[in-house]
Design an enzyme around this catalytic site. Structure first.
Site, mmCIF file in Angstrom:
data_model
loop_
_atom_site.group_PDB
_atom_site.id
_atom_site.type_symbol
_atom_site.label_atom_id
_atom_site.label_comp_id
_atom_site.label_asym_id
_atom_site.label_seq_id
_atom_site.Cartn_x
_atom_site.Cartn_y
_atom_site.Cartn_z
ATOM 1 C CD GLN A 80 -0.315 -11.495 23.380
ATOM 2 O OE1 GLN A 80 -1.432 -11.684 23.194
ATOM 3 N NE2 GLN A 80 0.170 -12.015 24.735
ATOM 4 C CB SER A 97 -2.711 -10.853 15.771
ATOM 5 O OG SER A 97 -3.268 -11.869 17.136
ATOM 6 C CG LEU A 98 -4.482 -7.089 20.627
ATOM 7 C CD1 LEU A 98 -4.270 -5.574 20.513
ATOM 8 C CD2 LEU A 98 -6.158 -7.702 20.594
ATOM 9 N NE ARG A 124 -8.059 -11.672 18.831
ATOM 10 C CZ ARG A 124 -7.169 -11.592 18.992
ATOM 11 N NH1 ARG A 124 -5.761 -10.847 20.038
ATOM 12 N NH2 ARG A 124 -6.337 -12.796 17.897
ATOM 13 C CG HIS A 147 -2.789 -16.926 14.894
ATOM 14 N ND1 HIS A 147 -4.895 -16.250 14.683
ATOM 15 C CD2 HIS A 147 -2.563 -16.209 16.047
ATOM 16 C CE1 HIS A 147 -4.568 -15.003 15.321
ATOM 17 N NE2 HIS A 147 -3.583 -14.637 15.766
#
Length: 299
Positions: free
Chosen positions: A11, A89-90, A114, A189
């Protein structure tokens, strides 16, 4: 043959119009329809919409997943395979798909849930710091409750995450060339995502993971792994754990990687890696045309 790693951005890398050329491919239209059936909306339409809509977590994460999976599929259709994969991340979900840990649809269902959970998070904030005193930042985070290092991107760029008061405290004390409050709904996070992570784990537990066909460097543990149970456990920890991208970057040359191809919109990850490992060959694939460029330039 050059040993190559593929990395996938998360993202923040999204851009209006991403995936336009991909989604016109006949083979991609079936995938797009499958995505629409799962999501209840059109990825192509959202990618063409206003930036503020595309940048909403609810839409950003599924759109990036679909576009990056399609790009990776086109790379593989040209006969290319990575020796190693990682995602920010993603992007880790795309890495798991490329390593054949789960199917496209299973991955998208996970990403959808998510995104919903993260979009509905309302506690806390995140901020990026660029050009800072590392020792001062580390000390201040240790002394300030409710704030953590969320993204350790490289020696000169990190993201902190926590309660609004805690993040503001760190920003007011730590000197940085630039500090940017991120336009996100919550403290991603960080431990503040614990409730969302617990809810997400119930969904994740229902998805079967297969052993990875290529090694994966995970956000929370940047050591190569292929074991299905290990990869699932790392993904469970990801929502509340730090993204250890600097350590992932350092692992690449140690594992014999010479070339890194960032697959997805923008050049965020290659920019981060370049500062940490300047000797690596860095390439980008954000559209169909760049696939040909990368393929033609390979030894």
């Amino acid at each position: 043959m050059t040993k190559t790693a593929w990395v996938f951005p998360g993202q923040g890398s999204q851009v209006v119009g991403m995936g336009n050329d991909l989604l016109e491919l006949p083979e991609a239209k079936a995938i797009a329809q499958q995505a629409a059936d799962i999501l209840g909306w059109s990825v192509a339409e959202i990618c063409q919409s206003a930036e503020d809509k595309l940048s909403r977590t609810l839409y950003t994460q599924p759109c990036l997943y679909v576009v990056e999976c399609l790009l990776a599929d086109q790379m593989r259709a040209k006969g290319h395979q990575p020796a190693l994969v990682a995602g920010h991340s993603l992007g880790e979900y795309v890495a798991l798909y490329v390593a054949e840990v789960f199917s496209f649809s299973a991955g998208l269902q996970l990403v959808k849930r998510r995104a919903e959970l993260m979009d509905s998070a309302s506690d806390g904030m995140m901020a990026a710091l660029i050009g800072f005193d590392c020792d001062q930042l580390t000390q201040q985070i240790e002394q300030t409750p409710d704030v953590v290092l969320a993204n350790d991107n490289n020696a000169g760029q990190v993201v902190i995450s926590g309660t609004i008061a805690a993040v503001e405290t760190v920003l007011n004390i730590v000197k940085a060339k630039r500090a940017v409050k991120l336009n996100v709904s919550g403290a991603f996070h960080s431990p503040l995502m614990a409730a969302a992570a617990t809810e997400f784990q119930a969904v994740l537990d229902q998805v079967s993971f297969s052993p990875a066909k290529v090694a994966i460097l995970s956000n929370v543990d940047p050591t190569p792994a292929t074991d299905a149970a290990v990869l699932k456990q790392r993904l469970i920890q990801q929502m509340t754990g730090s993204v250890r991208w600097r350590e992932i970057s350092l692992q690449l040359p140690e594992l014999g990687i010479e070339t890194v191809v960032e697959i997805g919109p923008g050049k965020v990850l290659t920019g981060l890696i370049k500062r940490t490992c300047p000797d690596l060959i860095l390439k980008n694939v954000s559209n169909l045309g760049e696939i040909s460029t990368v393929v033609d330039s390979e030894p």
